[in-house]
Design an enzyme around this catalytic site. Structure first.
Site, mmCIF file in Angstrom:
data_model
loop_
_atom_site.group_PDB
_atom_site.id
_atom_site.type_symbol
_atom_site.label_atom_id
_atom_site.label_comp_id
_atom_site.label_asym_id
_atom_site.label_seq_id
_atom_site.Cartn_x
_atom_site.Cartn_y
_atom_site.Cartn_z
ATOM 1 N N CYS A 72 -50.653 -64.561 9.582
ATOM 2 C CA CYS A 72 -50.597 -65.972 9.202
ATOM 3 C C CYS A 72 -51.820 -66.655 9.805
ATOM 4 O O CYS A 72 -51.892 -66.849 11.020
ATOM 5 C CB CYS A 72 -49.298 -66.584 9.722
ATOM 6 S SG CYS A 72 -48.993 -68.245 9.162
ATOM 7 N N CYS B 233 -59.690 -41.182 32.236
ATOM 8 C CA CYS B 233 -60.055 -39.773 32.058
ATOM 9 C C CYS B 233 -61.231 -39.649 31.090
ATOM 10 O O CYS B 233 -61.173 -40.139 29.965
ATOM 11 C CB CYS B 233 -58.856 -38.990 31.532
ATOM 12 S SG CYS B 233 -59.232 -37.256 31.174
#
Length: 360
Positions: A333, A54
């Site tokens: 990490c 859209c």
């Protein structure tokens, strides 16, 4: 006599009508052919056309990015028509995509930044659909009008293709384009609570970003190979993992920022680094969320979320939630070998002075 005259008049009308119809059909076909490919040679270089579902949401996203000068919703790269409008496009038979014309100031924002913002909010793996919207008019696509834009678009698309098993975004030159009806223009400005398939939080996020990925483009593969030593190359380019507790930054807490070792793009700040027993550098969040790309990772029989750098597509590590040692429960990490550390004292001299505010 009257009957013969009547027959003659009818035949004459049919002949005239048929000729007229033939001429109109010919003119119509010629017009359609002429409109199939427009001339965009006068289009400025600093313009790109983005189809991402859209057009209300894509237009609002682009408007939120500092450096964007103007936006316009429209319909692009469909079958020839001198009158492409919403009712025709939504039939699904024209091939036109809801598309946003974006004009930007390259001194304030790069095309890289616009394209990577676009990829951040779309799903590049599906055809003819974004969010809950389905139909050919919602097909994703990036359409360029000059060679300079083509190079950038193809380079960024190559990075995105590498991140995904499937890639459905059209990458093509702009063939034709028609502005949408006035009520579609600036729709979410006029209707703040109107429908938008892009989360408002993401749109707001892009209005505040400081890091421009265009300043940190991914080098060519051979350049990366020449630049990196064996371990950084294995980790960033081959999804490797270094040994815990035996890497450079796992227990370092000096003031400064951590950047992608491949591109130099800023990723993490020492302000967000915390002590973790995992044995690798641990951060609560990146400097800016879009600089980190998250992917599902099911390798080695585990279900994890991999993190990669935005511009360089370097493998960095993984992100985990519900971490008891993290101040916010989130642990990025990260492999030390995927990072380069810039001390606070050297940030300005190395071109990162614009991020000194992180330590105010």
């Amino acid at each position: 006599m009257k009957k013969k005259l009547m027959i003659f008049l009818v035949l004459s009308l049919l002949l005239v009508s048929g000729c007229s119809s033939s001429d109109e059909s010919s003119d119509s076909e010629k017009k359609k052919t002429d409109m199939e490919k427009m001339d965009f040679s006068d289009e400025p270089e600093n313009v790109i056309y983005l189809a991402g579902g859209c057009f209300w949401g894509i237009e609002k996203l682009m408007q939120s990015i500092p450096g964007v000068i103007d936006t316009e919703s429209g319909y692009a790269n469909g079958t020839g028509s001198s009158d492409a409008h919403y009712n025709i496009v939504t039939s699904g038979k024209t091939g036109f995509k809801e598309t946003v014309r974006v004009e930007y100031d390259p001194e304030k924002v790069s095309l890289d930044a616009l394209l990577l913002a676009y990829f951040y909010v779309i799903d590049p793996t599906v055809s003819n659909q974004q969010g809950n919207d389905k139909g050919t008019q919602y097909q994703t696509g990036i359409y360029y009008t000059n060679d300079k834009a083509k190079e950038t678009v193809e380079r960024i698309a190559a990075v995105e293709k590498g991140r995904n098993d499937d890639f459905a975004v059209e990458i093509k030159p702009l063939i034709n384009y028609y502005p949408a009806e006035e009520y579609h223009q600036n729709y979410l400005k006029k209707n703040p609570n109107g429908y938008c398939h892009i989360p408002r939080e993401e749109i707001k996020l892009f209005s505040k970003l400081k890091i421009d990925p265009g300043d940190y483009s991914k080098p060519a593969a051979e350049t990366i190979r020449d630049k990196l030593t064996q371990e950084p190359y294995h980790i960033t380019q081959e999804n490797g993992t270094e040994k815990p507790f035996q890497n450079e930054f796992w227990d370092q807490f000096e003031k400064g920022i951590y950047v992608d070792i491949v591109t130099g793009e800023p990723l993490f700040s020492s302000s967000d680094k915390f002590e973790s027993s995992c044995g690798w550098p641990a951060f609560t969040k990146p400097i800016e969320a879009p600089a980190i790309i998250e992917k599902k990772d099911s390798r080695f029989g585990m279900r994890r979320t991999e993190v990669r750098s935005r511009s360089g597509d370097s493998h960095l590590g993984h992100v985990f939630t519900n971490d008891p040692e993290s101040p916010n429960g989130v642990r990025y990490c990260i492999n030390s070998a995927s990072l380069r550390f810039i001390p606070y004292a050297k940030m300005k001299s190395e071109g990162y002075g614009y991020l000194l505010y992180l330590f105010d």
